[in-house]
Every structure is written in structure tokens, then in C-alpha cells.
Design a protein around this motif. Sequence first.
Motif, PDB file in Angstrom:
ATOM      1  N   ASP A  30       6.821  -2.430   5.041  1.00  9.70           N
ATOM      2  CA  ASP A  30       5.416  -2.802   5.146  1.00  9.70           C
ATOM      3  C   ASP A  30       4.806  -2.723   3.751  1.00  9.70           C
ATOM      4  O   ASP A  30       4.774  -1.660   3.140  1.00  9.70           O
ATOM      5  N   HIS A  31       4.322  -3.862   3.249  1.00 10.40           N
ATOM      6  CA  HIS A  31       3.830  -3.892   1.868  1.00 10.40           C
ATOM      7  C   HIS A  31       2.495  -3.173   1.691  1.00 10.40           C
ATOM      8  O   HIS A  31       2.035  -3.012   0.565  1.00 10.40           O
ATOM      9  N   LEU A  32       1.879  -2.755   2.791  1.00  8.40           N
ATOM     10  CA  LEU A  32       0.612  -2.023   2.674  1.00  8.40           C
ATOM     11  C   LEU A  32       0.760  -0.559   3.078  1.00  8.40           C
ATOM     12  O   LEU A  32      -0.200   0.202   3.005  1.00  8.40           O
ATOM     13  N   ARG A  33       1.953  -0.190   3.548  1.00  7.71           N
ATOM     14  CA  ARG A  33       2.177   1.191   4.010  1.00  7.71           C
ATOM     15  C   ARG A  33       3.551   1.650   3.554  1.00  7.71           C
ATOM     16  O   ARG A  33       4.513   1.665   4.324  1.00  7.71           O
ATOM     17  N   ASN A  34       3.655   2.002   2.292  1.00 12.17           N
ATOM     18  CA  ASN A  34       4.932   2.467   1.748  1.00 12.17           C
ATOM     19  C   ASN A  34       4.631   3.433   0.615  1.00 12.17           C
ATOM     20  O   ASN A  34       3.470   3.646   0.265  1.00 12.17           O
ATOM     21  N   HIS A  35       5.671   3.996   0.023  1.00 12.12           N
ATOM     22  CA  HIS A  35       5.422   4.997  -1.010  1.00 12.12           C
ATOM     23  C   HIS A  35       5.202   4.406  -2.393  1.00 12.12           C
ATOM     24  O   HIS A  35       5.076   5.138  -3.366  1.00 12.12           O
ATOM     25  N   ARG A  36       5.130   3.101  -2.507  1.00 14.60           N
ATOM     26  CA  ARG A  36       4.687   2.477  -3.747  1.00 14.60           C
ATOM     27  C   ARG A  36       3.219   2.080  -3.606  1.00 14.60           C
ATOM     28  O   ARG A  36       2.446   2.214  -4.525  1.00 14.60           O
ATOM     29  N   LEU A  37       2.875   1.577  -2.439  1.00 19.21           N
ATOM     30  CA  LEU A  37       1.488   1.201  -2.152  1.00 19.21           C
ATOM     31  C   LEU A  37       1.141   1.701  -0.756  1.00 19.21           C
ATOM     32  O   LEU A  37       1.546   1.115   0.243  1.00 19.21           O
ATOM     33  N   SER A  38       0.405   2.794  -0.714  1.00 23.83           N
ATOM     34  CA  SER A  38       0.092   3.405   0.588  1.00 23.83           C
ATOM     35  C   SER A  38      -1.366   3.131   0.941  1.00 23.83           C
ATOM     36  O   SER A  38      -2.135   4.034   1.217  1.00 23.83           O
ATOM     37  N   GLN A  39      -1.725   1.833   0.947  1.00 19.67           N
ATOM     38  CA  GLN A  39      -3.107   1.432   1.195  1.00 19.67           C
ATOM     39  C   GLN A  39      -3.635   1.965   2.532  1.00 19.67           C
ATOM     40  O   GLN A  39      -4.746   2.469   2.604  1.00 19.67           O
TER      41      GLN A  39
END
Lengths: 135, 535
Positions: B55-64
Motif C-alpha cells: 500500500d503506497h499510503l500505508r507503509n514504512h516509507r510513507l505512512s500517510q
Amino acid sequence: MPSLSELQLRTLVAAIDRIVPADDYPSASQSGCDEFLVHLIELESLVETYRTGLDGLELEALKFGASFAESKIDRQDEILAKCHQTKRSQGWKVSPRAFMDLLARQTIEGYYADPGNGGNKGGIAWEMVGFKVTV
Amino acid sequence: MGNGRLQGDGLKYDAIVIGAGAGGGIAACVLSEAGFKVLILERGRSLSYEDVPRDHLRNHRLSQYGHGTGPEVEGNPRLINGKRVKPHQGGYNNNASCVGGGTMVYGMQAWRFHPLDFKMATTYGKPAGSSLEDWPVTYEELDPYYERAEWEIGVSGGPPASQMPKRRDYPMPGVPHTTKAKRLIEGCSKLGWSTQTTPMLINSVPRGGRGACVQCQHCVGFACPSNAKNGTQNTVIPRALATGKCTLETQVFVSRLLKTRGGRVAGVSYFDSDRQLHKVEAEIVVVACGAIESARLLLNSGIGGPAVGHNLQGHYYAIASGYWPEPVWDGVGPGVSISTLQFNHGNEGVIGGAMMADDFIMMPIMLAKNFRPSGVPAWGQAHKDWMKSYPRFAQVGGPVHEIPSWDCRVAVSRSVRDKWGVPVASLSGTTHPETVRTTKFMIERAKEWLAASGAESINAGTPGLWLSAGQHQAGTCRMGSDSKSSVVDSNCRVHGHDNLFLADASVHVTNGGFNPVLTIMALSFRTAECIVRSR
């Protein structure tokens, strides 16, 4: 009950299609960003903010004599830009600027994030920018 | 320990390891293989590749809006300068909470610290207002343990850089150079800078019964589709469990260390997933929860003395980005493959420096969020046109060796508690101004590197004074001999507590100009050996 009224949804689609307009590649709504946003604002408790902001855009458009969704795109762009420059406005329950920042940010999130989130249908935005998933 | 609320499970362990991350996993393995009966207590879950969404919005690079690897968004707040934040929000300084900890999803750069990184105060003097000190451990003492980490966890990498002492080669060849890396190597040769293929804890070839990297586009922040990323969850923790001596309990939260009279700890109390409070006893306790949570646990237990929580640090990142006239994106993951150690030390007018490398393959949404140039509007056709420059974009940069400040710290809140009712970590303070000066110096080097490599429209941010911890969080239980200014001795044993050890970056006196995980691993091997020897 749907989170946004039909009018609010029409305003949303028109507004996000100015945030990511159609060219050789789809606009925000053609890519599913309206569905992405409707889902996201429920999850993030932003429904009231969006209702208020979209009503505000409609209010600004009506000052020129037409619904936001029925306005010419130049007029829509003018309204969005003006709202983005306005910290407070009568008749708005949120800051127009804060709403525009939020709407632009979240539309772009929907457009460029993974298709599993609801926008970027078929990975079309990734095809556009050249991000290829091999595994 | 006659607390009637506690349910003793009647078992007594030789060692309890709290936290199954980089340090805890290794300590558990070494102790189990030495015959200790070990209990690992991990607050997160055991995750497979399928459990960690792309998930590009819920990961440890981008945890939007969250992240795939814990801790849960609700019930685990922290205070950051008095403001309450959730685990996925800015300022929380989150690390993955699962078996493997950060190593499940990390960027796995496998750097040894430079010999001078252990002697910063002697090399540069102690800046006024800083808490800069030398380590009580030298590079030479850590060398064999670095080597163990490289071979037992598994590192691929090019020949070690000329700036580092001679040592054994890496067990696996480096990942291939990407198109972008080839440009950056050309830039370095123009500038007369040496390069090294970035060492990474990843199988570049099949090893350890697992496959090689499949060069996917979702490396850092995500789980590995071919299980080629070497973390503790697929190396030392399985080894520990294979001994039959080690028990791994997940989704349990340790609330306190149990003190006895006479300076030993008797064990720990913890909540299980049904919120039942247990107590369990052990001869040895190893705390490995990461620099923020380890300090919190010690503070909540009234253990460790006046230095616990102080000297919180991480890494400022000196980063520049630019665009080539033609695409440099080739889609070959992980994306990092070239680095330079040209500026870790010996920089005129500044203290220390940083390793610099290229970056992982970037999610398009991260380009949109973090790199929009000032001339590009926030939306509209011009924004969309700019996003189409994605394949021509790249960034370089690296972790600046921070100059620590005593006042940058972890405390525990008097008012805010987590879902277990335990006081939460409260973070405050900033790094020392010298960190900012070195960062500015390194940003200029990053820009030079890009320019020499053919990039144009080069951009960089302006660093200010802020609290830096992040996934590289360190320093809150530093090593030293004085129990007023340090928490553990040079064997990572807590002052005044014979059977209590720390095995994470909280013990780092300073955090190097490198990604810290290999140092965490090396120290944990060394600490665990010390525990075995002194049995």
C-alpha cells in the motif's frame, strides 16, 4: 446514507478534474480518485470538512451565476486558485486555503498511489510516469 | 514480588529477551545456541510477505494513513514536544513492530562505522553545549563482530571502501549497478571521489536456503517477495527456535522490569494479547526495544540512573535531488547500489560527515509529496507534466553523524498512557547546532555529485534545529563508565544491575555517519557472547 450529496459529488468530480486534468492520460475522476476520496474521507473522519469545502466551492461558483460543475474550466480554475489564496471566507466553515491544500494533496495521493487504494485505475498513472512493477 | 495481580506462569528462564528486532533476535540466537533457556517477548506479530500490504499510503516509507507492520495506529501514542501523535504520524519516530522489527522492512544498508566514528570527541574536540564523547569500545574490538553480522545475517557488497581498514570481504557479491549508479560513478571519477558498491543485508545470490533478490520495485518499507532481504526474522530467530531452547511469544507487551534488592532484576511483567498481566522470572534480562521504547521501559521501571533517555539522536539526512536530460530509471531494485565514503571524516571546518549513496526506487507518490520544485504548482496540468519527469529524477545523500545533545531526550509522560495503561514516551529537545553545520556541508557535496554526474535543476532542503530519531534512533542508554552520564558499561550491562543488558542502538554513544543496523547487530553478538562467557 451517502457521505456526500449528489451536488457535492458533482462539485468534487469537477474540482479534482482540475487538480489532475485529462490529457493523453485520464483525469482524476476518470482514474477513480472520486471513489478513492469518498472512501478515504469516511476512514479519516473528513466527511464534514469535505461537505463544507465543496459547498464553499459551489457558493463561490454561484456568485458567477452557475453551478461549479457547470462552470467553464477557466472559471473553475479561477475559483480554486482564489480559494487557495483565501485564509477565511464568509459562509465557509473551514479555511478555503486549508481545504484546497487537503483536496489537492488527497487527490494526488489517489492518482499516484497503488490501484488497491481505489485511484490510479489499472495502474494508469504509473504507466504515465514510467513506474513499472515487475514482481 | 508478591503482587497479587500478577499471574506467575511458574516457569523460570535463563534469559528473557524483550524485542525481536535486530539486536534482540541476535541475542536470543547466541544465548539459545549456548544452551540458555530463552524467552523472547515481542509486542508485534510474526508477519509473512503476504501480511505486509504493498500500500503506497500505508507503509514504512510513507505512512500517510498507517503502516503495514505496526504498532497499531490506535492505543500507542507518544508525546512529541507535548503534542500527542499516533504511530503513523510525523514526529512519532516509528520503527516497525513485528518479529524482525525494523529488519522486516528495512533498507538493509550494512555499514560498519568508521574507526574515527568511535572517537569523535578525541578527533574533533567536544563542542560547547554538546554531549559528544568517545565510545568505550573501538572499531578494532567490534571488527570480529561486524564480520559475524556480515556472514551470519548475510551481506552483499562490493569490495570495502579504501577509507576503511582492511578486513574480510563480504560473503556475497554486490547488487548490480543501476543505470543511475553508472552515471553517479562517472560523476565520482570526474570529482576524484572513490566509490563502493553499497553493502546490503540482502541475498544477491541464493544463500541460507533462501533465494536471491528479484530486483523488485518495493524494497525499503515493504516485505521482500523472495525473502532475500536478510533480517533477524529469517536468519537468527529461526536458528534460535531450532535449538528447542527458545520460546517466542508475540503480541505481548512488557510493562516493567522487576527489581530486587541488591541490584539484580528478577524478571519482567508483561501483558498478553488478552490483556492478562503475567510475571516471568529469569537469570538474565536483555532489553532490545529500540532506543525510544527501551528508555521508556527503564524509566517506567525506575532503573538505569539519571542518564536514561538523554542524548536521543538519529540521523539528519543530507540530500540533494535533480533531473537528467534523459531517463535514468531502469526499474532495477532495490535501487541503491553505489555509495561514497569520501566525506565521512577530514572535512575542513566541520565535525564528522556522512556516507552518501543513491536511493531506493521511489514510489511516484513520494516524488509528488516530497520533491515538488518551487516553480511547479501544487496541482493542474503543469503538476501532471512535472510528474512525467519521474524517470529522469534521482536523489543522493546520506546519514550525517549527529553531534548529540544531553537535552534531546525520551521521558515518560505523567498524564498520557497507552492501551495497557503504561505511561508513554515523551520526546523533546533538538540535536546540537554542529549537526546542522555538517549537514549543510554534506548537502553541498551531494549537489556536487549530482552536477558532476550530469543532473540539472538540482534542489536541496535547508536543515534547521530539530529532534532527530526516526528509524535510526539511538543514544538514550549510552555506554560509558560514569553512571551519572551513561547507562551501560562497555559490555552493554546496565550500571548497578549485574544481570540486565541492552541490545539495541540505545547504547550508541554517537550514531556514526552511516546506517546503524550493522553496528546494532555487531554489538548484540558481542554482548550476548559476554553474557555466555560470564555465566
